[in-house]
Design a protein around this motif. Structure first.
Motif, short mmCIF file in Angstrom:
data_model
loop_
_atom_site.label_atom_id
_atom_site.label_comp_id
_atom_site.label_asym_id
_atom_site.label_seq_id
_atom_site.Cartn_x
_atom_site.Cartn_y
_atom_site.Cartn_z
N ILE A 158 -52.99 -119.07 40.03
CA ILE A 158 -53.57 -118.91 38.69
C ILE A 158 -54.47 -120.10 38.36
CG2 ILE A 158 -53.02 -118.92 36.21
CD1 ILE A 158 -50.46 -117.29 36.97
N ILE A 159 -54.01 -121.31 38.67
CA ILE A 159 -54.79 -122.52 38.40
C ILE A 159 -56.10 -122.49 39.18
CG2 ILE A 159 -54.86 -125.03 38.77
CD1 ILE A 159 -51.78 -124.96 38.10
N GLU A 160 -56.03 -122.13 40.45
CA GLU A 160 -57.25 -122.06 41.27
C GLU A 160 -58.22 -121.02 40.73
OE1 GLU A 160 -58.22 -124.22 43.70
OE2 GLU A 160 -56.46 -125.24 42.86
N HIS A 161 -57.71 -119.88 40.26
CA HIS A 161 -58.56 -118.84 39.68
C HIS A 161 -59.30 -119.37 38.46
CE1 HIS A 161 -59.79 -114.94 38.06
NE2 HIS A 161 -59.26 -115.33 36.91
N TYR A 162 -58.57 -120.01 37.55
CA TYR A 162 -59.20 -120.51 36.33
C TYR A 162 -60.10 -121.71 36.61
CZ TYR A 162 -56.54 -117.27 33.48
OH TYR A 162 -56.03 -116.12 32.92
N ARG A 163 -59.79 -122.48 37.64
CA ARG A 163 -60.66 -123.61 38.01
C ARG A 163 -62.02 -123.08 38.48
NH1 ARG A 163 -57.25 -127.05 40.91
NH2 ARG A 163 -57.00 -128.31 39.06
N ARG A 164 -62.00 -122.02 39.30
CA ARG A 164 -63.25 -121.41 39.77
C ARG A 164 -64.05 -120.83 38.61
NH1 ARG A 164 -59.82 -119.64 43.85
NH2 ARG A 164 -59.59 -117.59 42.87
N ASP A 165 -63.34 -120.30 37.59
CA ASP A 165 -64.01 -119.72 36.43
C ASP A 165 -64.45 -120.78 35.40
OD1 ASP A 165 -63.66 -117.24 37.54
OD2 ASP A 165 -62.17 -116.55 36.09
N GLY A 166 -64.10 -122.04 35.66
CA GLY A 166 -64.47 -123.11 34.74
C GLY A 166 -63.65 -123.11 33.45
N ARG A 167 -62.50 -122.49 33.46
CA ARG A 167 -61.63 -122.43 32.27
C ARG A 167 -60.64 -123.59 32.30
NH1 ARG A 167 -60.92 -117.87 29.26
NH2 ARG A 167 -59.95 -119.43 27.92
#
Length: 198
Positions: A158-167
């Motif tokens: 989840i963290i990696e997903h949001y990191r890629r999305d800039g969130r």
């Protein structure tokens, strides 16, 4: 008042949803050598999806053998289980006041597990038999740590997903949740597996 461990179970259920592991001991067979102080157990555990898991183990007594067996059976897939140890096993009969026949009383088992930092986690189960209560409490202890590792991995994704999305607001939120899960035990092998897969 809800304990820290109970709050952690709520968090794990929330993060894992359908992937939260629930277990029920269905059957067991033991062989014990009183001269050698060894016990061997073979048991069937039913998972929430209806599938069965066969666990075989050896130890000083039945609960020790079951704990060793369940750790061995699951540690390849969930390496954080290697960092936990069995610390205590207590059993008591729950007799009603004035009860004439105690043979149909419930038994309460408490199993203690130490994590990699020496922190103890207690798991309790009440059942019609001493054996059933002890085995179920031990199975629930193992499931707790499996769910904890699954939650750690899911939060990482989840963290990696949001990191890629800039969130970064959500990265911070889920990083805080990860810090809570890390209090359960060491995930060093899990982190190494994640690094290798990237």
């Amino acid at each position: 008042m809800e304990s820290k461990q109970e709050r952690m179970i709520v968090l794990m259920r929330e993060i894992l949803q359908d992937n939260f592991m629930e277990v029920r001991v269905r059957s067991y067979h033991i062989s014990e050598s009183l001269d050698e102080d060894t016990c061997r157990i073979t048991s069937k555990i039913e998972l929430a999806d209806g599938s069965d898991l066969t666990v075989e183990g050896e130890g000083v007594g039945m609960i020790d053998a079951f704990f060793n067996g369940i750790k061995t059976r699951l540690a390849e897939e969930y390496p954080s289980l290697k960092s936990i140890t069995f610390s205590q096993f207590l059993i008591k009969g729950l007799m009603e006041a004035g009860e004439k026949n105690g043979t149909d009383a419930q038994a309460e088992a408490r199993v203690g597990i130490l994590n990699s930092e020496g922190q103890e986690f207690l798991f309790k189960c009440t059942a019609p038999s001493v054996t059933r209560a002890g085995l179920q409490a031990t199975a629930e202890a193992a499931a707790y740590f499996v769910n904890s590792e699954r939650t750690f991995v899911k939060l990482h994704d989840i963290i990696e997903h949001y990191r890629r999305d800039g969130r970064m607001d959500l990265v911070e939120k889920y990083t805080d949740l990860t810090a809570r899960v890390v209090e359960n035990t060491s995930y060093s092998e899990v982190v190494e597996r994640i690094r290798k897969s990237m």
